[in-house]
Scaffold this motif. Structure first.
Motif, mmCIF file in Angstrom:
data_model
loop_
_atom_site.group_PDB
_atom_site.id
_atom_site.type_symbol
_atom_site.label_atom_id
_atom_site.label_comp_id
_atom_site.label_asym_id
_atom_site.label_seq_id
_atom_site.Cartn_x
_atom_site.Cartn_y
_atom_site.Cartn_z
ATOM 1 N N VAL A 66 -7.771 1.243 -5.329
ATOM 2 C CA VAL A 66 -7.688 2.573 -4.745
ATOM 3 C C VAL A 66 -8.214 2.630 -3.595
ATOM 4 N N VAL A 67 -7.820 3.110 -2.331
ATOM 5 C CA VAL A 67 -8.459 3.517 -1.260
ATOM 6 C C VAL A 67 -8.685 4.933 -1.233
ATOM 7 N N ARG A 68 -9.813 5.203 -1.772
ATOM 8 C CA ARG A 68 -10.001 6.965 -1.752
ATOM 9 C C ARG A 68 -9.791 7.580 -0.817
ATOM 10 N N GLU A 69 -9.077 8.663 -0.766
ATOM 11 C CA GLU A 69 -8.871 9.412 0.522
ATOM 12 C C GLU A 69 -8.770 8.811 1.958
ATOM 13 N N GLY A 70 -7.770 7.828 1.749
ATOM 14 C CA GLY A 70 -7.720 7.010 2.840
ATOM 15 C C GLY A 70 -6.650 7.396 3.842
ATOM 16 N N TYR A 109 0.859 5.511 -0.317
ATOM 17 C CA TYR A 109 0.198 6.913 -0.373
ATOM 18 C C TYR A 109 0.436 7.645 -1.631
ATOM 19 N N ASP A 110 -0.786 8.035 -2.445
ATOM 20 C CA ASP A 110 -0.495 8.480 -3.779
ATOM 21 C C ASP A 110 0.670 9.537 -3.848
ATOM 22 N N ILE A 117 -2.804 3.699 -2.723
ATOM 23 C CA ILE A 117 -2.881 2.752 -3.850
ATOM 24 C C ILE A 117 -2.209 1.320 -3.466
ATOM 25 N N TYR A 158 -6.399 15.149 2.078
ATOM 26 C CA TYR A 158 -6.478 13.523 1.980
ATOM 27 C C TYR A 158 -6.028 13.052 0.620
ATOM 28 N N TYR A 159 -5.543 11.867 0.824
ATOM 29 C CA TYR A 159 -4.693 11.277 -0.318
ATOM 30 C C TYR A 159 -5.475 9.918 -0.337
ATOM 31 N N ASN A 160 -5.067 9.579 -1.660
ATOM 32 C CA ASN A 160 -5.481 8.018 -2.212
ATOM 33 C C ASN A 160 -4.453 7.145 -1.480
ATOM 34 N N GLU A 188 0.775 -1.145 -0.029
ATOM 35 C CA GLU A 188 -0.026 -0.069 -0.159
ATOM 36 C C GLU A 188 0.898 1.225 -0.181
#
Length: 145
Positions: free
Chosen positions: A119-123, A99-100, A134, A130-132, A97
């Motif tokens: 993708v965990v959106r805005e996780g 971070y975007d 991946i 907030y960032y996704n 995992e």
């Protein structure tokens, strides 16, 4: 309803409910394997495998000292760790995992054959934004040494 903060769970999960949880509920042993990478007698980074033994899978975490970055050492470290995971640990897949905003980490994973699986959106919350997150995966059969 009140709650308390504690170091331990104070409810035992019924055996019939274990199917709804990660395999780590079955295992009482350490489930992490850490590879420390050494150069000139100094640890420069590590790769940690958070093991999922039943599924022959591990989530990987990796780190390289800032002064060692940009020289291909991170890629080499991960390559060796992947080879170890598939050959010695006999894993079937690896999951990462990222971070975007961690562009260099995404590039390294992709160069080593990892594929974006989700993708965990805005996780991830970082510095007011907030960032996704991946999700990358690599199967043993896809690994090319």
């Amino acid at each position: 309803m009140l709650f308390e903060i504690s170091e331990n769970e104070k409810v035992e999960i019924a055996p019939s409910d274990l199917i709804y949880f990660s395999e780590t509920r079955y295992l009482k042993t350490q489930r992490r394997i850490v590879l420390n990478f050494i150069e000139s007698e100094k640890v420069i980074g590590f790769v940690t495998f958070d093991m999922r033994y039943f599924n022959k899978n591990a989530y990987i975490t990796y780190y390289l000292l800032p002064e060692k970055r940009g020289m291909g050492k991170g890629k080499e470290m991960l390559r060796k760790a992947i080879e170890f995971a598939f050959k010695e640990l006999n894993l079937r897949r690896l999951t990462a995992e990222v971070y975007d905003y961690n562009v260099s980490s995404k590039k390294v994973l992709e160069k080593l054959g990892f594929v974006v699986e989700g993708v965990v959106r805005e996780g991830k919350y970082h510095e007011g934004k907030y960032y996704n997150i991946i999700i990358y995966g690599l199967l043993k059969g896809e690994w090319k040494i």
